[in-house]
Motif scaffolding. Structure first.
Motif, PDB file in Angstrom:
ATOM      1  N   THR A 319       0.807  -1.225   0.000  1.00 24.74           N
ATOM      2  CA  THR A 319       0.000   0.000   0.000  1.00 24.74           C
ATOM      3  C   THR A 319       0.839   1.273   0.000  1.00 24.74           C
ATOM      4  OG1 THR A 319      -0.061   0.067   2.414  1.00 24.74           O
ATOM      5  CG2 THR A 319      -1.786  -1.202   1.299  1.00 24.74           C
ATOM      6  N   GLU A 320       2.156   1.142   0.306  1.00 23.95           N
ATOM      7  CA  GLU A 320       3.071   2.275   0.452  1.00 23.95           C
ATOM      8  C   GLU A 320       2.678   3.192   1.606  1.00 23.95           C
ATOM      9  OE1 GLU A 320       4.042   4.287  -3.153  1.00 23.95           O
ATOM     10  OE2 GLU A 320       4.684   2.454  -4.165  1.00 23.95           O
ATOM     11  N   ALA A 321       1.862   2.663   2.524  1.00 18.84           N
ATOM     12  CA  ALA A 321       1.697   3.313   3.827  1.00 18.84           C
ATOM     13  C   ALA A 321       2.887   2.886   4.686  1.00 18.84           C
ATOM     14  CB  ALA A 321       0.394   2.874   4.474  1.00 18.84           C
ATOM     15  N   PHE A 322       3.151   3.607   5.777  1.00 14.87           N
ATOM     16  CA  PHE A 322       4.231   3.192   6.664  1.00 14.87           C
ATOM     17  C   PHE A 322       3.866   1.861   7.322  1.00 14.87           C
ATOM     18  CE2 PHE A 322       4.964   7.834   6.577  1.00 14.87           C
ATOM     19  CZ  PHE A 322       6.286   7.813   6.154  1.00 14.87           C
ATOM     20  N   ASN A 323       4.906   1.089   7.701  1.00 19.13           N
ATOM     21  CA  ASN A 323       4.634  -0.178   8.368  1.00 19.13           C
ATOM     22  C   ASN A 323       4.533   0.022   9.886  1.00 19.13           C
ATOM     23  OD1 ASN A 323       7.296   0.025   9.285  1.00 19.13           O
ATOM     24  ND2 ASN A 323       8.092  -1.355   7.708  1.00 19.13           N
ATOM     25  N   ARG A 324       4.203  -1.047  10.583  1.00 22.54           N
ATOM     26  CA  ARG A 324       3.967  -0.951  12.024  1.00 22.54           C
ATOM     27  C   ARG A 324       5.234  -0.558  12.779  1.00 22.54           C
ATOM     28  NH1 ARG A 324       0.389  -5.042  15.705  1.00 22.54           N
ATOM     29  NH2 ARG A 324       0.801  -4.057  17.727  1.00 22.54           N
ATOM     30  N   ARG A 325       6.387  -1.083  12.336  1.00 17.42           N
ATOM     31  CA  ARG A 325       7.645  -0.767  13.018  1.00 17.42           C
ATOM     32  C   ARG A 325       7.910   0.733  12.996  1.00 17.42           C
ATOM     33  NH1 ARG A 325      12.935  -3.347  10.529  1.00 17.42           N
ATOM     34  NH2 ARG A 325      11.886  -5.253  11.199  1.00 17.42           N
ATOM     35  N   PHE A 326       7.742   1.334  11.810  1.00 21.41           N
ATOM     36  CA  PHE A 326       7.978   2.772  11.705  1.00 21.41           C
ATOM     37  C   PHE A 326       6.962   3.546  12.542  1.00 21.41           C
ATOM     38  CE2 PHE A 326       7.039   6.906   9.872  1.00 21.41           C
ATOM     39  CZ  PHE A 326       8.301   7.476   9.807  1.00 21.41           C
ATOM     40  N   VAL A 375      -5.860   3.328   1.154  1.00 22.87           N
ATOM     41  CA  VAL A 375      -4.753   4.166   1.644  1.00 22.87           C
ATOM     42  C   VAL A 375      -4.707   5.480   0.870  1.00 22.87           C
ATOM     43  CG1 VAL A 375      -2.237   4.362   1.781  1.00 22.87           C
ATOM     44  CG2 VAL A 375      -3.369   2.269   2.541  1.00 22.87           C
ATOM     45  N   ASN A 376      -4.898   5.422  -0.448  1.00 24.42           N
ATOM     46  CA  ASN A 376      -4.919   6.657  -1.244  1.00 24.42           C
ATOM     47  C   ASN A 376      -6.069   7.566  -0.812  1.00 24.42           C
ATOM     48  OD1 ASN A 376      -2.675   5.937  -2.748  1.00 24.42           O
ATOM     49  ND2 ASN A 376      -3.889   4.909  -4.325  1.00 24.42           N
ATOM     50  N   PHE A 377      -7.201   6.946  -0.471  1.00 21.44           N
ATOM     51  CA  PHE A 377      -8.347   7.717   0.035  1.00 21.44           C
ATOM     52  C   PHE A 377      -7.979   8.442   1.335  1.00 21.44           C
ATOM     53  CE2 PHE A 377     -11.682   7.445   3.312  1.00 21.44           C
ATOM     54  CZ  PHE A 377     -12.553   8.419   2.837  1.00 21.44           C
ATOM     55  N   LEU A 378      -7.297   7.741   2.247  1.00 15.99           N
ATOM     56  CA  LEU A 378      -6.886   8.362   3.507  1.00 15.99           C
ATOM     57  C   LEU A 378      -5.906   9.512   3.265  1.00 15.99           C
ATOM     58  CD1 LEU A 378      -6.370   5.284   5.883  1.00 15.99           C
ATOM     59  CD2 LEU A 378      -8.285   6.902   5.858  1.00 15.99           C
ATOM     60  N   LYS A 379      -4.980   9.330   2.325  1.00 17.37           N
ATOM     61  CA  LYS A 379      -4.007  10.384   2.029  1.00 17.37           C
ATOM     62  C   LYS A 379      -4.703  11.638   1.514  1.00 17.37           C
ATOM     63  CE  LYS A 379      -0.067   7.347   1.027  1.00 17.37           C
ATOM     64  NZ  LYS A 379       0.858   6.834  -0.024  1.00 17.37           N
ATOM     65  N   ILE A 388       0.133   7.750   8.193  1.00 19.39           N
ATOM     66  CA  ILE A 388      -0.731   6.602   7.902  1.00 19.39           C
ATOM     67  C   ILE A 388       0.123   5.342   7.892  1.00 19.39           C
ATOM     68  CG2 ILE A 388      -2.323   5.584   6.228  1.00 19.39           C
ATOM     69  CD1 ILE A 388      -2.681   8.465   5.109  1.00 19.39           C
ATOM     70  N   SER A 389      -0.311   4.310   8.624  1.00 16.63           N
ATOM     71  CA  SER A 389       0.450   3.060   8.669  1.00 16.63           C
ATOM     72  C   SER A 389      -0.497   1.867   8.572  1.00 16.63           C
ATOM     73  CB  SER A 389       1.265   2.976   9.962  1.00 16.63           C
ATOM     74  OG  SER A 389       0.412   3.014  11.094  1.00 16.63           O
ATOM     75  N   ARG A 390       0.048   0.799   7.999  1.00 15.51           N
ATOM     76  CA  ARG A 390      -0.704  -0.458   7.915  1.00 15.51           C
ATOM     77  C   ARG A 390      -0.142  -1.424   8.940  1.00 15.51           C
ATOM     78  NH1 ARG A 390      -0.479  -5.043   3.190  1.00 15.51           N
ATOM     79  NH2 ARG A 390      -2.284  -6.277   3.886  1.00 15.51           N
ATOM     80  N   PHE A 391      -1.026  -1.933   9.796  1.00 17.28           N
ATOM     81  CA  PHE A 391      -0.594  -2.864  10.832  1.00 17.28           C
ATOM     82  C   PHE A 391      -0.594  -4.302  10.345  1.00 17.28           C
ATOM     83  CE2 PHE A 391      -0.703  -0.938  15.315  1.00 17.28           C
ATOM     84  CZ  PHE A 391      -0.009   0.166  14.862  1.00 17.28           C
ATOM     85  N   GLY A 392      -1.319  -4.566   9.279  1.00 19.65           N
ATOM     86  CA  GLY A 392      -1.410  -5.926   8.763  1.00 19.65           C
ATOM     87  C   GLY A 392      -2.832  -6.218   8.332  1.00 19.65           C
ATOM     88  N   GLY A 393      -2.988  -7.053   7.287  1.00 19.61           N
ATOM     89  CA  GLY A 393      -4.328  -7.373   6.810  1.00 19.61           C
ATOM     90  C   GLY A 393      -5.080  -6.119   6.425  1.00 19.61           C
ATOM     91  N   ASP A 394      -6.257  -5.927   7.033  1.00 17.26           N
ATOM     92  CA  ASP A 394      -7.066  -4.739   6.742  1.00 17.26           C
ATOM     93  C   ASP A 394      -7.091  -3.781   7.929  1.00 17.26           C
ATOM     94  OD1 ASP A 394      -8.488  -6.351   8.419  1.00 17.26           O
ATOM     95  OD2 ASP A 394     -10.398  -6.176   7.360  1.00 17.26           O
ATOM     96  N   GLU A 395      -6.040  -3.838   8.756  1.00 16.34           N
ATOM     97  CA  GLU A 395      -5.954  -2.976   9.932  1.00 16.34           C
ATOM     98  C   GLU A 395      -4.952  -1.844   9.688  1.00 16.34           C
ATOM     99  OE1 GLU A 395      -4.876  -5.491  13.148  1.00 16.34           O
ATOM    100  OE2 GLU A 395      -6.843  -6.463  13.282  1.00 16.34           O
ATOM    101  N   PHE A 396      -5.365  -0.626  10.032  1.00 16.98           N
ATOM    102  CA  PHE A 396      -4.537   0.556   9.814  1.00 16.98           C
ATOM    103  C   PHE A 396      -4.556   1.438  11.055  1.00 16.98           C
ATOM    104  CE2 PHE A 396      -5.999  -0.897   5.725  1.00 16.98           C
ATOM    105  CZ  PHE A 396      -4.897  -0.762   4.892  1.00 16.98           C
TER     106      PHE A 396
END
Length: 476
Positions: A319-326, A375-379, A388-396
């Motif tokens: 998705t090119e959102a940030f990942n959970r670690r970041f 994710v583009n909608f959120l941006k 904006i970050s993606r935690f996994g699956g459909d969780e953000f």
């Protein structure tokens, strides 16, 4: 002349050349080695009885001999007091188009009563010694030049090591070339193979009457010799040498070089240098520019690798959102900042409500596309400072700097309303409607740690999800 005879007998046994003069500068005697050193015909020329001036005319001293230290003694009045004790000189003479170096030692001769009675000169061919000295001197100069070049390159490398984007590295290279290469124009270009354009990244302001090309040069990169062959192209004289089809300078004199900047054996850029002086671009100059090109290509490649590694270390590749670690690293910094500055921030937790149905109906490929579109909608809906970050699956999760609980609630309402009217259109014109459950948590009000904020945000999220699920059941 008793002492003179003794000297002659002694000197006749040495391999060096010698010559004797009386008080009137008349040549008394000499040996064959003397004639050989000066390149004179040993059989066809007789010097005895001649004046020193006749000898100098014969060996063309005015043209072919250069005195490296004072050569001729002062005028001698016949007494030992005014005569020099000894005079050492080194002279050079061209003989058969080669330079010969001769060491000459002139020594006065005195009678028993101290009266000056003449002089003798010993001449030694030291050409080999001088050539070795000159060779060592040249090697020393080359070594010093190499050391200076390495020092400059070391300073240049230190400079580009601190850069974080390609444009700055190119600009540093331009300044470095300007300082070390004589040029009327320097252009550094990159290549866009998709658009078939060679674009100027940075350039030196023209010096003198030099044409400057536009910021964008359109031609087919595959037709360029440098790009195709990945080799430098040198034109020492534009009037004599073959010039490139893309030669852009209208001048009638001068030369230029074009050096490739390559990454993984593929040319990605060019260094183009023009000089109004023909024959300026020697092998040494070209090699210097090649070294600059190789240096910047290495560091740009390293920068690309670093950015790519940093991207995959901090960004969700789908998705090119940030990942959970970041996101969690950013949260820690945000908590520290809020503690120092008494600032406030909130987080939003998202969980798509109908994502499983989309995967089941359209497949995982469409599911992936749906996540990207969300994710583009959120941006588009959120501020540029929101993370904006993606935690996994459909969780953000979204971090909202400088946002209190009231602000977080307003953003949730805004997203909910916009999402209700948003149509996500797929490639086959199929339309997907998305809904999401959301929860928020505000620093201090809901907790001081990441775990506290997650816990509160999840509770509110699942409360909304439960409410949506209840409404769906009631509507059936």
């Amino acid at each position: 002349m008793e002492k003179l005879d003794i000297c002659k007998n002694v000197l006749s046994n040495i391999p060096d050349g010698f010559i004797f003069y009386d008080t009137n500068n008349t040549i008394i005697d000499y040996n064959e080695a003397f004639m050989e050193i000066y390149g004179l015909d040993k059989k066809g020329i007789e010097l005895r009885g001649s004046k020193a001036s006749d000898l100098f005319k014969l060996i063309k001293v005015d043209k072919s001999i250069k005195t490296l230290v004072p050569f001729f003694p002062k005028k001698i009045n016949g007494d030992a007091e005014n005569a020099p004790k000894q005079l050492k000189t080194i002279i050079s003479r061209k003989l058969n188009h080669k330079v010969k170096y001769i060491r000459r030692i002139t020594t006065p001769i005195y009678n028993d009563d101290g009266k000056y009675s003449g002089r003798f000169c010993i001449l030694t061919d030291i050409t080999e010694v001088k050539e070795n000295e000159n060779k060592l001197k040249k090697q020393k100069e080359e070594l010093l030049s190499t050391q200076e070049r390495l020092r400059k390159f070391n300073d240049f490398i230190k400079k580009i090591q601190g850069e974080i984007n390609e444009e700055d590295i190119y600009h540093d290279a331009l300044i470095f070339l300007k300082q070390n290469v004589k040029a009327n124009q320097i252009l550094i270009k990159n290549i866009d193979f998709d658009s078939q354009r060679v674009n100027i990244v940075t350039s030196l302001k023209p010096v003198g009457d030099v044409f400057i090309e536009s910021k964008e040069v359109t031609h087919n990169p595959s037709l360029c010799y440098i790009i195709r062959e990945n080799k430098p192209f040198t034109v020492k004289d534009i009037n004599e040498d073959y010039t490139c089809r893309y030669h852009i300078y209208p001048q009638k004199s001068g030369g230029y070089i074009c050096v490739p900047i390559s990454f993984n054996s593929r040319v990605q850029g060019l260094i183009h240098i023009f000089n109004l002086e023909k024959d300026y671009f020697t092998d040494e100059v070209v090699n210097f520019v090649v070294d600059v090109a190789n240096t910047i290509s290495s560091y740009i490649m390293a920068l690309k690798v670093y950015k790519e590694a940093h991207f995959y270390a901090t960004v969700d590749p789908l998705t090119e959102a940030f990942n959970r670690r970041f996101a969690e690293s950013f949260l820690e910094k945000e908590i520290a900042r809020a503690g120092r500055n008494k600032a406030i921030f909130s987080i939003l937790m998202f969980d798509l409500d109908n994502f499983k149905d989309i995967n089941d109906k359209y497949g995982h490929k469409i599911g992936d596309i749906t996540l990207k579109m969300f994710v583009n909608f959120l941006k588009e809906s959120l501020r540029s400072c929101d993370v904006i970050s993606r935690f996994g699956g459909d969780e953000f999760m979204v971090i909202l700097p400088d946002t209190d609980a009231g602000g977080a609630k307003s953003i949730i309402k805004k997203i909910k309303d916009e999402l209700k009217n948003k149509k996500f259109i797929l490639e086959d014109d199929a339309i997907i409607n998305l809904s999401t459950s959301m929860g928020f948590a505000t620093y201090l009000e809901d907790g001081k740690t990441i775990d506290d904020l997650y816990l509160k945000g999840d509770k509110r999220l699942y409360k909304m999800k439960k409410s949506i699920h209840s409404k769906l059941l009631a509507g059936r």
